[in-house]
Design a protein around this motif. Structure first.
Motif, PDB file in Angstrom:
ATOM      1  N   HIS A 177       0.886  -1.164   0.000  1.00  0.00           N
ATOM      2  CA  HIS A 177       0.000   0.000   0.000  1.00  0.00           C
ATOM      3  C   HIS A 177       0.921   1.210   0.000  1.00  0.00           C
ATOM      4  CE1 HIS A 177      -3.534   2.433   1.573  1.00  0.00           C
ATOM      5  NE2 HIS A 177      -2.506   3.225   1.834  1.00  0.00           N
ATOM      6  N   LEU A 178       0.941   1.943  -1.090  1.00  0.00           N
ATOM      7  CA  LEU A 178       1.918   3.020  -1.281  1.00  0.00           C
ATOM      8  C   LEU A 178       1.352   4.339  -0.779  1.00  0.00           C
ATOM      9  CD1 LEU A 178       2.922   1.912  -4.861  1.00  0.00           C
ATOM     10  CD2 LEU A 178       4.359   1.728  -2.817  1.00  0.00           C
ATOM     11  N   GLU A 179       1.969   4.871   0.275  1.00  0.00           N
ATOM     12  CA  GLU A 179       1.469   6.115   0.838  1.00  0.00           C
ATOM     13  C   GLU A 179       2.540   6.721   1.750  1.00  0.00           C
ATOM     14  OE1 GLU A 179      -2.834   7.596   2.381  1.00  0.00           O
ATOM     15  OE2 GLU A 179      -2.110   5.718   3.240  1.00  0.00           O
ATOM     16  N   ASP A 180       3.195   7.759   1.263  1.00  0.00           N
ATOM     17  CA  ASP A 180       4.195   8.470   2.054  1.00  0.00           C
ATOM     18  C   ASP A 180       3.469   9.486   2.935  1.00  0.00           C
ATOM     19  OD1 ASP A 180       6.136  10.283   3.015  1.00  0.00           O
ATOM     20  OD2 ASP A 180       7.451   9.891   1.311  1.00  0.00           O
ATOM     21  N   ASP A 181       3.457   9.226   4.237  1.00  0.00           N
ATOM     22  CA  ASP A 181       2.698  10.074   5.165  1.00  0.00           C
ATOM     23  C   ASP A 181       3.152  11.524   5.138  1.00  0.00           C
ATOM     24  OD1 ASP A 181       1.326   7.823   5.882  1.00  0.00           O
ATOM     25  OD2 ASP A 181       2.245   7.610   7.871  1.00  0.00           O
ATOM     26  N   THR A 182       4.427  11.775   4.830  1.00  0.00           N
ATOM     27  CA  THR A 182       4.922  13.148   4.850  1.00  0.00           C
ATOM     28  C   THR A 182       4.398  13.972   3.678  1.00  0.00           C
ATOM     29  OG1 THR A 182       6.936  12.661   3.566  1.00  0.00           O
ATOM     30  CG2 THR A 182       7.049  12.359   5.970  1.00  0.00           C
ATOM     31  N   LEU A 183       3.786  13.312   2.703  1.00  0.00           N
ATOM     32  CA  LEU A 183       3.257  14.016   1.529  1.00  0.00           C
ATOM     33  C   LEU A 183       1.727  14.103   1.528  1.00  0.00           C
ATOM     34  CD1 LEU A 183       5.589  12.500  -1.214  1.00  0.00           C
ATOM     35  CD2 LEU A 183       5.734  14.781  -0.190  1.00  0.00           C
ATOM     36  N   LEU A 184       1.078  13.649   2.590  1.00  0.00           N
ATOM     37  CA  LEU A 184      -0.390  13.625   2.630  1.00  0.00           C
ATOM     38  C   LEU A 184      -0.984  14.994   2.965  1.00  0.00           C
ATOM     39  CD1 LEU A 184      -1.133  10.212   4.388  1.00  0.00           C
ATOM     40  CD2 LEU A 184      -1.104  10.738   1.941  1.00  0.00           C
ATOM     41  N   HIS A 185      -0.424  15.665   3.960  1.00  0.00           N
ATOM     42  CA  HIS A 185      -0.878  17.000   4.363  1.00  0.00           C
ATOM     43  C   HIS A 185      -2.390  17.060   4.619  1.00  0.00           C
ATOM     44  CE1 HIS A 185       3.157  18.204   3.382  1.00  0.00           C
ATOM     45  NE2 HIS A 185       3.011  17.934   2.101  1.00  0.00           N
ATOM     46  N   GLY A 186      -2.926  16.008   5.205  1.00  0.00           N
ATOM     47  CA  GLY A 186      -4.351  15.999   5.544  1.00  0.00           C
ATOM     48  C   GLY A 186      -5.287  15.863   4.369  1.00  0.00           C
ATOM     49  N   LEU A 212       6.766   4.123  -4.511  1.00  0.00           N
ATOM     50  CA  LEU A 212       6.899   3.023  -5.465  1.00  0.00           C
ATOM     51  C   LEU A 212       8.306   2.986  -6.054  1.00  0.00           C
ATOM     52  CD1 LEU A 212       5.794   0.740  -7.252  1.00  0.00           C
ATOM     53  CD2 LEU A 212       4.890   2.494  -8.795  1.00  0.00           C
ATOM     54  N   ALA A 213       8.840   4.145  -6.421  1.00  0.00           N
ATOM     55  CA  ALA A 213      10.193   4.192  -6.991  1.00  0.00           C
ATOM     56  C   ALA A 213      11.213   3.627  -6.002  1.00  0.00           C
ATOM     57  CB  ALA A 213      10.542   5.632  -7.362  1.00  0.00           C
ATOM     58  N   ARG A 214      11.090   4.020  -4.727  1.00  0.00           N
ATOM     59  CA  ARG A 214      11.966   3.479  -3.684  1.00  0.00           C
ATOM     60  C   ARG A 214      11.856   1.961  -3.612  1.00  0.00           C
ATOM     61  NH1 ARG A 214       9.652   3.823   2.280  1.00  0.00           N
ATOM     62  NH2 ARG A 214       8.453   2.095   1.336  1.00  0.00           N
ATOM     63  N   HIS A 227       4.283  -6.791  -5.109  1.00  0.00           N
ATOM     64  CA  HIS A 227       2.982  -6.557  -5.741  1.00  0.00           C
ATOM     65  C   HIS A 227       2.451  -5.194  -5.336  1.00  0.00           C
ATOM     66  CE1 HIS A 227      -0.917  -7.499  -7.517  1.00  0.00           C
ATOM     67  NE2 HIS A 227      -1.475  -7.025  -6.412  1.00  0.00           N
ATOM     68  N   VAL A 228       2.085  -4.396  -6.331  1.00  0.00           N
ATOM     69  CA  VAL A 228       1.580  -3.045  -6.096  1.00  0.00           C
ATOM     70  C   VAL A 228       0.060  -3.100  -5.957  1.00  0.00           C
ATOM     71  CG1 VAL A 228       1.521  -0.681  -6.958  1.00  0.00           C
ATOM     72  CG2 VAL A 228       3.458  -2.166  -7.530  1.00  0.00           C
ATOM     73  N   ALA A 229      -0.442  -2.718  -4.787  1.00  0.00           N
ATOM     74  CA  ALA A 229      -1.893  -2.662  -4.580  1.00  0.00           C
ATOM     75  C   ALA A 229      -2.456  -1.390  -5.221  1.00  0.00           C
ATOM     76  CB  ALA A 229      -2.214  -2.683  -3.084  1.00  0.00           C
ATOM     77  N   HIS A 230      -3.700  -1.481  -5.654  1.00  0.00           N
ATOM     78  CA  HIS A 230      -4.515  -0.361  -6.164  1.00  0.00           C
ATOM     79  C   HIS A 230      -3.704   0.796  -6.764  1.00  0.00           C
ATOM     80  CE1 HIS A 230      -3.500   0.937  -2.121  1.00  0.00           C
ATOM     81  NE2 HIS A 230      -4.483   0.278  -1.540  1.00  0.00           N
ATOM     82  N   ILE A 231      -2.996   0.505  -7.839  1.00  0.00           N
ATOM     83  CA  ILE A 231      -2.205   1.515  -8.548  1.00  0.00           C
ATOM     84  C   ILE A 231      -3.145   2.590  -9.099  1.00  0.00           C
ATOM     85  CG2 ILE A 231      -2.269   0.268 -10.754  1.00  0.00           C
ATOM     86  CD1 ILE A 231       0.694   1.050 -11.130  1.00  0.00           C
ATOM     87  N   SER A 232      -2.703   3.874  -9.056  1.00  0.00           N
ATOM     88  CA  SER A 232      -3.679   4.914  -9.411  1.00  0.00           C
ATOM     89  C   SER A 232      -3.133   6.058 -10.264  1.00  0.00           C
ATOM     90  CB  SER A 232      -4.293   5.512  -8.135  1.00  0.00           C
ATOM     91  OG  SER A 232      -3.380   6.372  -7.462  1.00  0.00           O
ATOM     92  N   THR A 233      -1.821   6.166 -10.474  1.00  0.00           N
ATOM     93  CA  THR A 233      -1.299   7.316 -11.209  1.00  0.00           C
ATOM     94  C   THR A 233      -0.544   6.898 -12.468  1.00  0.00           C
ATOM     95  OG1 THR A 233       0.909   7.459 -10.189  1.00  0.00           O
ATOM     96  CG2 THR A 233      -0.929   8.454  -8.968  1.00  0.00           C
ATOM     97  N   LYS A 234      -0.492   7.818 -13.415  1.00  0.00           N
ATOM     98  CA  LYS A 234       0.227   7.534 -14.668  1.00  0.00           C
ATOM     99  C   LYS A 234       1.716   7.349 -14.411  1.00  0.00           C
ATOM    100  CE  LYS A 234       0.798  12.376 -16.260  1.00  0.00           C
ATOM    101  NZ  LYS A 234       0.363  13.054 -15.021  1.00  0.00           N
ATOM    102  N   GLU A 235       2.268   8.069 -13.416  1.00  0.00           N
ATOM    103  CA  GLU A 235       3.671   7.911 -13.079  1.00  0.00           C
ATOM    104  C   GLU A 235       3.948   6.509 -12.533  1.00  0.00           C
ATOM    105  OE1 GLU A 235       2.700  12.217 -13.071  1.00  0.00           O
ATOM    106  OE2 GLU A 235       1.807  10.488 -12.055  1.00  0.00           O
ATOM    107  N   SER A 236       3.013   5.988 -11.731  1.00  0.00           N
ATOM    108  CA  SER A 236       3.187   4.644 -11.175  1.00  0.00           C
ATOM    109  C   SER A 236       3.152   3.590 -12.278  1.00  0.00           C
ATOM    110  CB  SER A 236       2.111   4.361 -10.132  1.00  0.00           C
ATOM    111  OG  SER A 236       2.264   5.201  -9.005  1.00  0.00           O
ATOM    112  N   VAL A 237       2.254   3.754 -13.236  1.00  0.00           N
ATOM    113  CA  VAL A 237       2.190   2.818 -14.361  1.00  0.00           C
ATOM    114  C   VAL A 237       3.508   2.815 -15.115  1.00  0.00           C
ATOM    115  CG1 VAL A 237       1.025   2.246 -16.528  1.00  0.00           C
ATOM    116  CG2 VAL A 237      -0.314   3.070 -14.578  1.00  0.00           C
ATOM    117  N   ALA A 238       4.062   4.000 -15.362  1.00  0.00           N
ATOM    118  CA  ALA A 238       5.333   4.102 -16.085  1.00  0.00           C
ATOM    119  C   ALA A 238       6.469   3.453 -15.302  1.00  0.00           C
ATOM    120  CB  ALA A 238       5.651   5.570 -16.369  1.00  0.00           C
TER     121      ALA A 238
END
Length: 423
Positions: A177-186, A212-214, A227-238
């Motif tokens: 589950h890809l989610e960097d907490d420092t980039l969420l900002h609520g 994902l890149a990391r 395995h990447v769960a629920h991929i959602s961005t064009k950058e992630s697909v690339a």
């Protein structure tokens, strides 16, 4: 003994052909034309489409800890209504299955209460948030099919390195589950024009793609099945496409809602559209469809996430993330991807059945053939129906697809030759 008459099945050349299927002791005994058996119960499929039961590698059945949202029983009945006979259940429960004993207890609970096959995913770290990984080998021996901290991103590279190393040694996939907490900002929805118009804080796609890149770099070093769960961005697909070209053992899933909706579908503060990751921009949706077609994205998974009605009637700002999806996914995707000509029926079945079984080495049939276990689903591809909340078997009614008109309604589902759903 069961005889299914007049079913259309996919042939080896991906055409539909009409056949009768004789089932004995939970397995397919014979396939042919005009079969008869005086000892068999007869089910007339009326020319509807019969396939091995679908497979969903990402569901939330909420039990134990959140039974007001869903139970294993109601979730499995909803799965059967959606045509699914095998699912993989995520570990964000209470208690979290984060050690050998809790994992074994959860597997026993699944087996006791489910009408379908439920494989259990173990937690990477304690309570899904700790920086020290769990006993991956011990949980594998207890029956974990894979490992994930779904609902929480793994925040440090060192934790992910430890987890991938242990998972590779145990020969089990690691689901991120890809989610960097420092980039969420609520943030509560995609960061873009729609979030600005609604005055709601946005979540940048960087929260997903940067992590994902990391991970892909670490996955290449460790050799883990990542395995990447629920991929959602064009950058992630690339990124996934590039990693596959470099030999990284990576697979990816996409959820039906990210294939069918973009953030411009959100016209008001309606939390039925609130999910994590959020609905992205139209260009992201198009990249996801392209990735599904060319195989960069291996499979479709519902991320079935039921919630209480009162919770989802709150504002976007405070309502929980997630939508229910296991009962509506096949019919929505058949209608909008196959009927529209974007995918063939065979490709949709691959992404919802064959690819998940292959990637996770699941014990589930991928073809209708003599000797195969009779896990089967029957779909009506010709009649238009309306998605109605009163028809749901899930406790969760939280979906923006209520009222959509679709083809592909499930008519019946069998697990090991026993009928577990009939319309």
């Amino acid at each position: 003994m069961l005889l299914i008459k007049n079913a259309k099945i996919l042939s080896d050349n991906q055409q539909t052909i009409q056949r009768d299927i004789l089932i004995q002791d939970g397995t397919i005994k014979e396939i042919g034309d005009n079969l008869s058996d005086v000892q068999a119960d007869v089910f007339d499929a009326q020319g509807h489409f019969l396939t091995p039961g679908l497979v969903d590698v990402h569901v939330h059945f909420r039990e134990p800890g959140f039974e007001y949202k869903e139970t294993i029983q109601t979730g499995s009945l909803a799965a059967a209504r959606g045509g699914f006979t095998t699912v993989m259940a995520m570990p964000n429960l209470n208690p979290v299955p984060d050690d050998q004993a809790k994992l074994a207890a959860q597997i026993a609970r699944n087996q006791e209460n489910s009408v379908i096959h439920v494989e259990q995913i173990g937690a990477i770290s304690k309570d899904l948030t700790d920086h020290t990984i769990n006993d991956i080998q011990g949980m594998t021996e207890a029956g974990a099919i894979a490992f994930s901290n779904d609902g929480k991103g793994v925040q440090t590279a060192d934790t992910m390195l430890q987890a991938m190393t242990a998972a590779a040694k145990a020969k089990r996939p690691l689901i991120a589950h890809l989610e960097d907490d420092t980039l969420l900002h609520g943030g509560v929805m995609n960061d873009g024009e729609v979030s600005q118009q609604l005055g709601l804080p946005g979540i940048t796609g960087l929260a997903e793609s940067s992590q994902l890149a990391r991970d892909l770099v670490i996955a290449k070093v460790t050799g883990v099945h990542y395995h990447v769960a629920h991929i959602s961005t064009k950058e992630s697909v690339a990124l996934v496409r590039m990693a596959k070209s470099q030999g990284v053992h990576v697979t990816a899933e996409v959820s039906p809602h990210h294939l069918l909706l973009s953030d411009d579908a959100i016209q008001k503060d309606d939390a039925y559209f609130k999910m994590n990751p959020p609905l992205r921009a139209q260009e992201d949706r198009e990249a996801l469809i392209a990735g599904l077609i060319d195989g960069t994205i291996d499979m479709i998974a519902t991320d079935h996430a039921p919630h209480g009605t009162e919770e989802k009637q709150k504002s976007f700002a405070v309502a929980p993330f997630g939508i229910t999806g296991i009962e509506t996914s096949f019919q929505l995707l058949y209608t909008h991807l196959v009927k529209s000509g974007l995918l063939s029926l065979g490709t949709l079945i691959d992404r919802m059945l064959i690819a998940p079984v292959k990637a996770f080495h699941l014990d589930a049939p991928t073809q209708i053939a003599v000797g195969q276990r009779a896990d089967l689903a029957l779909f009506d591809l010709t009649h238009l129906t309306t998605i109605a909340v009163d028809d749901f078997l899930s406790k969760g009614k939280n979906t923006p697809f209520i009222g959509w008109q679709v083809y592909g309604e499930t008519q019946a589902t069998w697990v090991s030759g026993q009928q577990v759903y009939q319309r």
